[in-house]
Design a protein around this motif. Sequence first.
Motif, PDB file in Angstrom:
ATOM      1  N   VAL A  88      -3.915  -0.141   5.143  1.00 29.80           N
ATOM      2  CA  VAL A  88      -3.318   1.186   5.079  1.00 29.80           C
ATOM      3  C   VAL A  88      -3.108   1.697   6.503  1.00 29.80           C
ATOM      4  CG1 VAL A  88      -5.335   2.696   5.035  1.00 29.80           C
ATOM      5  CG2 VAL A  88      -3.367   3.235   3.620  1.00 29.80           C
ATOM      6  N   LYS A  89      -1.970   2.323   6.682  1.00 28.00           N
ATOM      7  CA  LYS A  89      -1.726   2.951   7.986  1.00 28.00           C
ATOM      8  C   LYS A  89      -2.523   4.261   8.012  1.00 28.00           C
ATOM      9  CE  LYS A  89       2.079   0.394   9.270  1.00 28.00           C
ATOM     10  NZ  LYS A  89       1.704  -0.754   8.394  1.00 28.00           N
ATOM     11  N   VAL A 113       2.146   2.197  -3.369  1.00 24.05           N
ATOM     12  CA  VAL A 113       1.129   2.862  -4.210  1.00 24.05           C
ATOM     13  C   VAL A 113       1.028   4.341  -3.840  1.00 24.05           C
ATOM     14  CG1 VAL A 113      -1.328   2.981  -4.764  1.00 24.05           C
ATOM     15  CG2 VAL A 113      -0.202   0.767  -4.583  1.00 24.05           C
ATOM     16  N   LEU A 114       1.057   4.618  -2.552  1.00 26.77           N
ATOM     17  CA  LEU A 114       0.891   6.000  -2.101  1.00 26.77           C
ATOM     18  C   LEU A 114       2.046   6.888  -2.556  1.00 26.77           C
ATOM     19  CD1 LEU A 114      -0.564   5.415   1.475  1.00 26.77           C
ATOM     20  CD2 LEU A 114      -1.778   6.102  -0.602  1.00 26.77           C
ATOM     21  N   VAL A 132       0.848  -1.195   0.000  1.00 31.91           N
ATOM     22  CA  VAL A 132       0.000   0.000   0.000  1.00 31.91           C
ATOM     23  C   VAL A 132       0.883   1.245   0.000  1.00 31.91           C
ATOM     24  CG1 VAL A 132      -1.797   1.248   1.239  1.00 31.91           C
ATOM     25  CG2 VAL A 132      -1.775  -1.246   1.265  1.00 31.91           C
ATOM     26  N   PHE A 163       1.019  -5.705 -10.065  1.00 34.29           N
ATOM     27  CA  PHE A 163      -0.361  -5.406 -10.451  1.00 34.29           C
ATOM     28  C   PHE A 163      -0.434  -4.853 -11.873  1.00 34.29           C
ATOM     29  CE2 PHE A 163      -4.130  -2.419 -10.194  1.00 34.29           C
ATOM     30  CZ  PHE A 163      -5.064  -3.418 -10.373  1.00 34.29           C
ATOM     31  N   LEU A 164       0.598  -4.146 -12.297  1.00 34.58           N
ATOM     32  CA  LEU A 164       0.562  -3.529 -13.630  1.00 34.58           C
ATOM     33  C   LEU A 164       1.012  -4.483 -14.730  1.00 34.58           C
ATOM     34  CD1 LEU A 164       1.714   0.129 -12.978  1.00 34.58           C
ATOM     35  CD2 LEU A 164      -0.540  -0.901 -12.835  1.00 34.58           C
ATOM     36  N   ILE A 219      -7.695  -1.937   4.084  1.00 35.88           N
ATOM     37  CA  ILE A 219      -7.575  -2.709   5.330  1.00 35.88           C
ATOM     38  C   ILE A 219      -6.160  -2.579   5.901  1.00 35.88           C
ATOM     39  CG2 ILE A 219      -7.653  -5.075   6.274  1.00 35.88           C
ATOM     40  CD1 ILE A 219     -10.377  -4.272   5.482  1.00 35.88           C
ATOM     41  N   MET A 242      -4.849  -9.122  -7.689  1.00 35.23           N
ATOM     42  CA  MET A 242      -6.133  -8.763  -7.087  1.00 35.23           C
ATOM     43  C   MET A 242      -6.580  -9.884  -6.151  1.00 35.23           C
ATOM     44  SD  MET A 242      -9.542  -9.726  -7.458  1.00 35.23           S
ATOM     45  CE  MET A 242      -9.733 -10.367  -9.130  1.00 35.23           C
ATOM     46  N   ASN A 301      -9.983  -1.602  -2.412  1.00 34.07           N
ATOM     47  CA  ASN A 301     -10.812  -1.989  -1.272  1.00 34.07           C
ATOM     48  C   ASN A 301     -10.014  -2.839  -0.277  1.00 34.07           C
ATOM     49  OD1 ASN A 301     -13.210  -2.195   0.186  1.00 34.07           O
ATOM     50  ND2 ASN A 301     -13.672  -4.175  -0.748  1.00 34.07           N
ATOM     51  N   ALA A 302      -9.240  -3.798  -0.807  1.00 36.36           N
ATOM     52  CA  ALA A 302      -8.423  -4.644   0.071  1.00 36.36           C
ATOM     53  C   ALA A 302      -7.312  -3.831   0.727  1.00 36.36           C
ATOM     54  CB  ALA A 302      -7.838  -5.808  -0.732  1.00 36.36           C
ATOM     55  N   MET A 303      -6.783  -2.892  -0.042  1.00 34.50           N
ATOM     56  CA  MET A 303      -5.659  -2.103   0.495  1.00 34.50           C
ATOM     57  C   MET A 303      -6.059  -1.228   1.673  1.00 34.50           C
ATOM     58  SD  MET A 303      -3.400  -1.021  -2.801  1.00 34.50           S
ATOM     59  CE  MET A 303      -2.102  -2.131  -3.386  1.00 34.50           C
ATOM     60  N   TYR A 327      -7.449 -11.416   7.056  1.00 34.51           N
ATOM     61  CA  TYR A 327      -7.243 -10.395   8.084  1.00 34.51           C
ATOM     62  C   TYR A 327      -8.548 -10.102   8.820  1.00 34.51           C
ATOM     63  CZ  TYR A 327      -5.215  -6.189  10.208  1.00 34.51           C
ATOM     64  OH  TYR A 327      -4.757  -5.252  11.086  1.00 34.51           O
ATOM     65  N   GLU A 339     -11.404  -3.467  -6.534  1.00 38.13           N
ATOM     66  CA  GLU A 339     -11.223  -4.619  -5.652  1.00 38.13           C
ATOM     67  C   GLU A 339      -9.895  -4.504  -4.891  1.00 38.13           C
ATOM     68  OE1 GLU A 339     -13.842  -6.815  -5.901  1.00 38.13           O
ATOM     69  OE2 GLU A 339     -13.010  -7.638  -4.041  1.00 38.13           O
ATOM     70  N   VAL A 340      -8.858  -4.124  -5.622  1.00 38.33           N
ATOM     71  CA  VAL A 340      -7.533  -4.009  -5.004  1.00 38.33           C
ATOM     72  C   VAL A 340      -7.527  -2.858  -3.996  1.00 38.33           C
ATOM     73  CG1 VAL A 340      -5.118  -3.416  -5.480  1.00 38.33           C
ATOM     74  CG2 VAL A 340      -6.290  -5.090  -6.911  1.00 38.33           C
ATOM     75  N   LEU A 399      -1.364   5.191 -12.028  1.00 34.10           N
ATOM     76  CA  LEU A 399      -0.241   4.297 -12.368  1.00 34.10           C
ATOM     77  C   LEU A 399      -0.502   3.584 -13.694  1.00 34.10           C
ATOM     78  CD1 LEU A 399       0.574   2.753  -8.863  1.00 34.10           C
ATOM     79  CD2 LEU A 399       2.189   3.987 -10.330  1.00 34.10           C
ATOM     80  N   ILE A 451      -9.084  -2.544 -10.202  1.00 32.72           N
ATOM     81  CA  ILE A 451      -8.674  -1.478  -9.280  1.00 32.72           C
ATOM     82  C   ILE A 451      -9.603  -1.342  -8.063  1.00 32.72           C
ATOM     83  CG2 ILE A 451      -8.438   1.045  -9.061  1.00 32.72           C
ATOM     84  CD1 ILE A 451      -6.945   1.062 -11.684  1.00 32.72           C
ATOM     85  N   LYS A 463      -7.129  -9.729   2.599  1.00 32.17           N
ATOM     86  CA  LYS A 463      -8.156  -8.942   3.290  1.00 32.17           C
ATOM     87  C   LYS A 463      -9.134  -9.855   4.049  1.00 32.17           C
ATOM     88  CE  LYS A 463     -12.315  -6.356   2.006  1.00 32.17           C
ATOM     89  NZ  LYS A 463     -13.348  -7.242   1.502  1.00 32.17           N
ATOM     90  N   PHE A 482      -9.177   7.440  -2.870  1.00 35.39           N
ATOM     91  CA  PHE A 482      -7.836   7.976  -3.062  1.00 35.39           C
ATOM     92  C   PHE A 482      -6.903   6.891  -3.616  1.00 35.39           C
ATOM     93  CE2 PHE A 482      -3.552   9.131  -1.564  1.00 35.39           C
ATOM     94  CZ  PHE A 482      -3.439  10.373  -2.179  1.00 35.39           C
ATOM     95  N   LEU A 483      -7.013   5.690  -3.051  1.00 34.08           N
ATOM     96  CA  LEU A 483      -6.189   4.576  -3.536  1.00 34.08           C
ATOM     97  C   LEU A 483      -6.558   4.222  -4.976  1.00 34.08           C
ATOM     98  CD1 LEU A 483      -6.177   2.375  -0.328  1.00 34.08           C
ATOM     99  CD2 LEU A 483      -4.132   3.182  -1.523  1.00 34.08           C
ATOM    100  N   ILE A 526      -6.680   7.772   4.799  1.00 35.02           N
ATOM    101  CA  ILE A 526      -6.648   7.523   3.356  1.00 35.02           C
ATOM    102  C   ILE A 526      -7.834   6.637   3.001  1.00 35.02           C
ATOM    103  CG2 ILE A 526      -5.395   6.282   1.542  1.00 35.02           C
ATOM    104  CD1 ILE A 526      -2.829   7.329   3.038  1.00 35.02           C
ATOM    105  N   LEU A 529      -4.560  -9.925  -2.885  1.00 37.71           N
ATOM    106  CA  LEU A 529      -4.977  -8.862  -1.968  1.00 37.71           C
ATOM    107  C   LEU A 529      -6.343  -9.171  -1.357  1.00 37.71           C
ATOM    108  CD1 LEU A 529      -3.637  -5.862  -1.472  1.00 37.71           C
ATOM    109  CD2 LEU A 529      -2.512  -7.401  -3.032  1.00 37.71           C
ATOM    110  N   LEU A 530      -7.235  -9.692  -2.187  1.00 33.38           N
ATOM    111  CA  LEU A 530      -8.577 -10.025  -1.711  1.00 33.38           C
ATOM    112  C   LEU A 530      -8.489 -11.099  -0.620  1.00 33.38           C
ATOM    113  CD1 LEU A 530     -11.691 -10.008  -1.984  1.00 33.38           C
ATOM    114  CD2 LEU A 530     -11.442 -11.588  -3.913  1.00 33.38           C
ATOM    115  N   LYS A 556      -4.959   6.693  -7.235  1.00 34.57           N
ATOM    116  CA  LYS A 556      -3.507   6.457  -7.328  1.00 34.57           C
ATOM    117  C   LYS A 556      -3.210   5.281  -8.264  1.00 34.57           C
ATOM    118  CE  LYS A 556      -1.077   9.264  -4.671  1.00 34.57           C
ATOM    119  NZ  LYS A 556       0.106   9.976  -5.205  1.00 34.57           N
ATOM    120  N   LEU A 557      -3.970   4.202  -8.112  1.00 36.35           N
ATOM    121  CA  LEU A 557      -3.768   3.019  -8.961  1.00 36.35           C
ATOM    122  C   LEU A 557      -4.099   3.339 -10.415  1.00 36.35           C
ATOM    123  CD1 LEU A 557      -5.300   0.348  -6.562  1.00 36.35           C
ATOM    124  CD2 LEU A 557      -2.939   0.349  -7.369  1.00 36.35           C
TER     125      LEU A 557
END
Lengths: 391, 527
Positions: free
Chosen positions: B485-486, A36-37, A33, A74-75, B483, A84, B479-481, A94, B476-477, B504, B474, A91, B496-497, B492, A87-88, B500-501
Amino acid sequence: MSEGHVRKLVSSVDIRARIKACEKLAEAFGKVVKSVLVGEEPRLIIPKRTLSNTIYDKERGLLLLGPSTFERNFLDVRESKKFMQTLLMAKIIYEALMNNEYPTIRDLFYRGKHSIRYRDHKGRIEEENTWDEQKESDAVLRDIEVYVNLLREEMLILSKEKGKVVGDMRIKSGDDIIDLSKMGHGAYAIEPTPDLIEFIDVNAEFVLVVEKDAVFQQLHRAGFWRKYKAILITSAGQPDRATRRFVRRLNEELRLPIYILTDADPYGWYIYSVFKIGSITLSYESERLATPKAKFLGVSMTDIFGDEKKKPYLSETERRNFIIRAKKADIKRAQELLNYEWFKTEKWVKEINVFLAKQSKLEIEALTGKGLYFLTDTYIPTKIQTQDFIE
Amino acid sequence: MSIAEKFRSISPSEFFYRNKEIAGFANPARALYQSVRELVENALDATDAHGILPDISIAIERDYHKPNVYRIAVKDNGIGVPENYIPDAFGKVLYSSKYVLRQTRGLFGLGAKMVILYGQITVGEPAEITSATINSKNIYMYKLQIDIRENKPIIIERMLWPNKTGWHGTIVRVAIEGDWGKAKQKVLEYIRRTAIVTPYANIILKTPDGEIKVYKRATDKIPPPPRETKPHPHGVDIEMLKTMISETKAQALVEFLAEEFQGVGKVIAERFIKTYGFDPNANPKALSKDDLERLVKALREFDEFRKPRADHLSPLGAELIKIGLNTILKPEFVDAITRKPVVYEGHPLIVEVGVAYGGAIEPLEEPQLLRFANKIPLLYDEKTDVAWKVVSENIDWSYYGLSFPAPIAILVHICGTKIPYKGLGKESIAEVPVIEKEIEEGVRAVARSLKLYLTRKRKEEEALRKAITIIKYIPEVANAMTIFVKTNPEHIDKEFLELKLFELVKSKFSDAVRNISSLKDIAIPVE
């Protein structure tokens, strides 16, 4: 539900395992993450789970994951869907950890399965599922295990219980003390999270693992474990992870020798090798699941045919009645085993070559056919006493 | 014997009366179609051939009292017909006295007179002609009929009124027997195809069903008008030679050759005469039948004449073809080529080919073929046309990256002073090797250009497809991120994510995704 109430229902070992797993997941995926930021391509560097990246550690007698890794970016069009999915899956795991849940791999599959709707390059509206089959979600789960360096058990993911154990031994599972000598005709099903089991006390001299559930039951009812001070275990075919981990802990923590009894065929040998050194597809867990000191008690080819030093356990007539002709697939599998580094020992090469020469295989049940007490009172004790086993 | 020639022996009107199927009036449906054609082609010749941007309106009305009777009115903004010529121009079937050649639309050179004659035969009402020339003070109107036996106009009524608005042009109103039900498809298709090759015209069609079709002008560019030219010796036949001799003022053969033909000067004329042993001073009007036959043969054979010139022809030009195809067919790709002039039997000839692909064009099992000769659409007998042979047999479309069904239209335009039609209907072009080769080369040229386009398009599509493969995941990704994210120091959120994606992906696939402005264009929420 108040926190105090939750603590009553859920064992404290569980909660500690959860906190540890959450922290490791958050750390491993937090990195992605963050990239990405700051505008970097999101990628996961994952150890490869392939035969070519499986290393046999001769000294420790283990199949280990090699140093090769691959990048899941991812790209990258070929990897974006798996990214994807990974990551899913992370999640879902978690969230399950945070919610005090114990999902099975089937649960994870259903929780993550849903439609994604999009407009394709021709402007048509299309739908696709995050995943269609459980083998897809299982694959990314394995990726997460190696990426985060956490076994599924450590993430409180359950699988079907398959292994069983009886013996003169007390364990603590959850917050309960269980006496494995008081299971009646039944047996204790080895829980999917064997690391959360605490050994209380044990009165046994060795562990006997039998491939066949039916043979396990016969030995149990005949009082074998009581008479010979054994912990009796069955994997009921290919061993699951929990059984392997449980056997490993018995050997490592209680210093009990492990003897494994399977059919005399390549399939039985492979079961032994999975206990001993780990499996190729799951080599990343060997470090925690394999028992390098496990011994192959039988049934061996020399038990059937004898050799210069040893009389066979079967007479000519019995051999004629009990031996099954090896199938093509058996021969092929045996030839493959000869190529594995960990089967290239003098005794194994001999064992396999006899099999290839005789093209014969035998089930453990053939020995009980000779009489149940032949198995319990002659075959097994003699083999152990004379140290007639293969390592 | 040519049709015009046949007119000599009997009254042309009478000839037509007896042979109306030859001129395209075989049955009521065909006659209605042919009438519209003749009048529209006259209207176009009166405008674009004189550099006027055409405004043409066509109205076809059903007569509710007389079965199968239709009133056709065609109006143009052309040069108009001088008042004193109106009766003869519309009421007398003329012999063509001129031997000069010119690329014209009219197939038979008979035009509106045929329509009037046909109307007179079938319905019997006088035709009404309204016209004003440029700067004419008055507008004139004649109602007239044709005296078939005498071949002369009968004026029923004549009117004039002041031309207050400065209008110029011609309106022809005529009632004929027709069959709209059967003619409808052909008439509509004829107008549509005419619109393709005249994108510089406004064309309005009002049908008996009350439908109004409007083809708006798409460009102000008109192709240069065709000019008259003298015949080339290679293209002459004995009848033409007789006509030329009868009208020449030349007293000597050498003078006749040098003055009346193109590609022949005094020097070449003398060399020709010497080569074939003619008498240079012979009076052409005194030549015997044998002499004439010998002369024609020699003229066609001698290879030292200069090549026929093509600068008097009026091709559409690649630009107009592209505009026409774009406007009417609304394709995604269009290209066109005008080939260099070639010679067919002493007549210059230019082949033009256009291609239109995709867009609103319906995918069919075969290429859609749009044939034109001297700017006239050819609608009948497609399968016997040389252009059809080229697109269906000579060309392997798979070589150009095309598999059928495919949304493709091929336009073939042949212009020249002599077009080798097949049969009397003049609806298809014969398999003349030089023409076949020209069409094939033209089709190959535009097909190559189409192939380039398709290759480029496929590449772009492939890149876009790849980008979308990523973009669709995007949400889906992201959404998972969320969880992992700090949340410190700042919060964030998923949007916003996602942004950003998306950025990219955009920077990686720059060109392919230029048309995707937002993630929401691709990823659609599932309700």
